[in-house]
Design a protein around this motif. Structure first.
Motif, PDB file in Angstrom:
ATOM      1  N   LEU A 112       0.617  -1.296  -0.140  1.00  0.00           N
ATOM      2  CA  LEU A 112       0.062  -0.011   0.015  1.00  0.00           C
ATOM      3  C   LEU A 112       0.918   1.271  -0.021  1.00  0.00           C
ATOM      4  CD1 LEU A 112      -2.538  -0.979   2.590  1.00  0.00           C
ATOM      5  CD2 LEU A 112      -2.871  -1.293   0.345  1.00  0.00           C
ATOM      6  N   ARG A 113       0.691   2.005  -0.952  1.00  0.00           N
ATOM      7  CA  ARG A 113       1.182   3.499  -0.958  1.00  0.00           C
ATOM      8  C   ARG A 113       0.280   4.264  -0.177  1.00  0.00           C
ATOM      9  NH1 ARG A 113       4.873   5.329  -5.578  1.00  0.00           N
ATOM     10  NH2 ARG A 113       5.959   3.663  -4.508  1.00  0.00           N
ATOM     11  N   VAL A 114       0.716   5.164   0.874  1.00  0.00           N
ATOM     12  CA  VAL A 114       0.056   6.182   1.704  1.00  0.00           C
ATOM     13  C   VAL A 114       0.466   7.559   1.476  1.00  0.00           C
ATOM     14  CG1 VAL A 114      -0.817   6.679   4.127  1.00  0.00           C
ATOM     15  CG2 VAL A 114      -0.519   4.250   3.632  1.00  0.00           C
ATOM     16  N   SER A 115      -0.363   8.415   1.217  1.00  0.00           N
ATOM     17  CA  SER A 115       0.035   9.628   0.918  1.00  0.00           C
ATOM     18  C   SER A 115      -0.685  10.619   2.181  1.00  0.00           C
ATOM     19  CB  SER A 115      -0.374  10.156  -0.290  1.00  0.00           C
ATOM     20  OG  SER A 115      -1.815  10.320  -0.558  1.00  0.00           O
ATOM     21  N   ASP A 121       5.311   3.456   1.635  1.00  0.00           N
ATOM     22  CA  ASP A 121       4.943   2.302   1.107  1.00  0.00           C
ATOM     23  C   ASP A 121       5.083   1.390   2.433  1.00  0.00           C
ATOM     24  OD1 ASP A 121       4.404   2.774  -1.412  1.00  0.00           O
ATOM     25  OD2 ASP A 121       6.582   2.205  -2.182  1.00  0.00           O
ATOM     26  N   VAL A 122       3.953   0.681   2.417  1.00  0.00           N
ATOM     27  CA  VAL A 122       3.836  -0.070   3.671  1.00  0.00           C
ATOM     28  C   VAL A 122       2.794  -1.635   3.268  1.00  0.00           C
ATOM     29  CG1 VAL A 122       3.788   1.671   5.491  1.00  0.00           C
ATOM     30  CG2 VAL A 122       1.530   0.792   4.583  1.00  0.00           C
ATOM     31  N   ASP A 123       2.772  -2.507   4.307  1.00  0.00           N
ATOM     32  CA  ASP A 123       2.005  -3.799   3.886  1.00  0.00           C
ATOM     33  C   ASP A 123       0.628  -3.851   4.696  1.00  0.00           C
ATOM     34  OD1 ASP A 123       4.339  -5.298   2.147  1.00  0.00           O
ATOM     35  OD2 ASP A 123       5.257  -4.622   4.066  1.00  0.00           O
ATOM     36  N   CYS A 124       0.660  -3.063   5.612  1.00  0.00           N
ATOM     37  CA  CYS A 124      -0.749  -2.998   6.388  1.00  0.00           C
ATOM     38  C   CYS A 124      -0.810  -1.315   7.047  1.00  0.00           C
ATOM     39  CB  CYS A 124      -0.583  -3.850   7.436  1.00  0.00           C
ATOM     40  SG  CYS A 124      -2.293  -3.956   8.461  1.00  0.00           S
TER      41      CYS A 124
END
Length: 448
Positions: free
Chosen positions: A243-246, A254-257
């Motif tokens: 997941l890319r969180v802005s 970028d994270v996995d959860c």
């Protein structure tokens, strides 16, 4: 024959609803409780009980490392998340059965259906059956708040955290309250790279500033990252499933959860409160008086659905007080003064009474005592974490109005100390008590 099917109909079988139903039945009332999920509520099923078990599991990461300094020669250690997860969920099943048994042993009828209010004394079940009750208790609790940003559906809440298939390699936790900090410690110890983001620049609002600063300092030292003054812009799924969180004021990550721990909202939507004329506030919480009665004389509410103090022991006390008031001929209200609380972070912190800031604002002249120390176990282990105990006193007689601590076993130590604060004891009373040596708790009676 009564004109109603039940003397009491409770909607929700969480901590408050179970206690109220059981006690009302012991007073001779005919009681039914409707629960659409499982008996036990948030605390037992998907909250403080399974979370504390994960906290215990997480502590072994450091304990096994420290054990080597105490002479234990250990082989290679591996952590099996699925084994811990399944053992925790199995114990949740056990507790669910015990809660059901408690109600059944007290002749409380359990109805495994969703219930809504459809009239002043009328409740309609999801099966379509309609029942009536002389008194109705709303004890449906609360649910996690999820920020409404683009892609929010890719995140999870604390509800789902107990059921993960694997420990995420990189985890983003949104929030800065006790749930966020507890899960940050848990998943960090299990091997996740944890980043915590928050809309403001503070952790654990409402706790003493010294404790908040110390937890932040220790968490950073452990390797947990923090991003403050950050609002979600959006969450997108990458091609590899990550997941890319802005967010505002910070670079994308970028994270996995993504775990949302941004507060909890009362479960009042679709409950039929407007049909019965029950008033709620802007957050959807049921408005009640000091006896937990709503604006409708025969309808009451306890626990998180009232948004007074969202703590399990408070809900239990409210349920007990309601049952004693309405069915035990013993009018009882709950005191919300000096409620002790704890955050099972790494390390844990605990608090009772006023913070230093609150005491200065309300009382003016105060005296603050504190002990900043390195726990003995940490010395041998070569760990630099320091504990901090803080005592807030007022007046010439130095009545203790606040007690705050961060360090190993802080919550266990605080329970006994909270009795002293609630009883209005003074600094001299603490000083006159002989210390138990060598302990961390002895710092409470040795502060200068």
């Amino acid at each position: 024959m009564s004109e109603f099917d039940y003397d009491l109909f409770t909607i929700g079988a969480g901590s408050g609803g179970v206690r109220a139903s059981r006690v009302a039945a012991s007073h001779g009332a005919k009681v039914a409780v409707a629960e659409e999920f499982r008996v036990g509520g948030t605390c037992v099923i998907r909250g403080c009980v399974p979370k504390k078990m994960l906290v215990y599991g997480a502590h072994f990461a450091e304990d096994l490392e420290d054990a080597q300094q105490f002479g234990w020669e250990l082989g290679e250690c591996q952590f099996n998340w699925k084994k811990l997860r399944d053992n925790v969920l199995a114990d949740v099943d056990r507790l669910n059965g015990l809660y059901r048994q408690t109600l059944e042993n007290n002749a409380v009828e359990i109805i495994n259906e969703r219930a809504v209010l459809t009239g002043p004394h009328e409740i309609t079940l999801s099966s379509g059956r309609t029942v009536t009750a002389r008194h109705i208790l709303i004890a449906v609790g609360a649910h996690p708040h999820v920020p409404q940003c683009p892609g929010h559906e890719h995140g999870i809440t604390s509800n789902e955290a107990f059921h993960l298939d694997a420990i995420p390699k990189r985890m983003l936790i949104a929030g800065a309250g006790y749930i966020a900090n507890e899960f940050a410690g848990i998943f960090h110890q299990f091997g996740s790279k944890v980043t915590l983001i928050n809309r403001s620049d503070q952790l654990l609002r409402g706790y003493d500033e010294s404790l908040r600063d110390r937890l932040l300092q220790i968490s950073l030292m452990k390797g947990i990252e923090f991003r403050f003054n950050a609002d979600f812009r959006g969450i997108e799924k990458n091609d590899d499933g990550s997941l890319r969180v802005s967010m505002t004021n910070h670079d994308d990550i970028d994270v996995d959860c993504v775990l949302f721990a941004t507060g909890r909202l009362p479960n009042t939507r679709g409950l039929g409160l407007e049909t019965a004329g029950v008033e709620v506030d802007a957050r959807g919480a049921v408005k009640v008086d000091r006896f937990s009665k709503t604006n409708i004389d025969h309808i009451y509410a306890v626990g998180d659905v009232t948004d007074r103090v969202q703590l399990t022991p408070v809900a239990i006390r409210e349920g007990q007080a309601f049952a004693d008031t309405v069915f035990g001929n013993k009018p009882t209200s709950v005191s919300y003064d000096c409620i002790p609380s704890a955050v099972f972070s790494h390390p844990p912190l605990a608090s009772v009474g006023m913070t230093e800031g609150e005491a200065r604002d309300k009382l003016g002249t105060i005296k603050v005592y504190q002990s900043d120390f390195r726990p003995m176990k940490n010395v041998v282990a070569g760990r630099n974490e320091r504990g901090l105990y803080k005592m807030i006193c007022e007046g010439e007689n130095e009545r203790v109005v606040g007690l705050h601590m961060i360090g190993p076993d802080a919550a266990e130590i605080m329970q006994g100390a909270a009795i002293a604060v609630k009883a209005g004891l003074t600094k001299a009373d603490f000083d006159a008590t002989v210390a138990i040596h060598p302990t961390m708790a002895e710092e409470l009676v040795l502060m200068k």
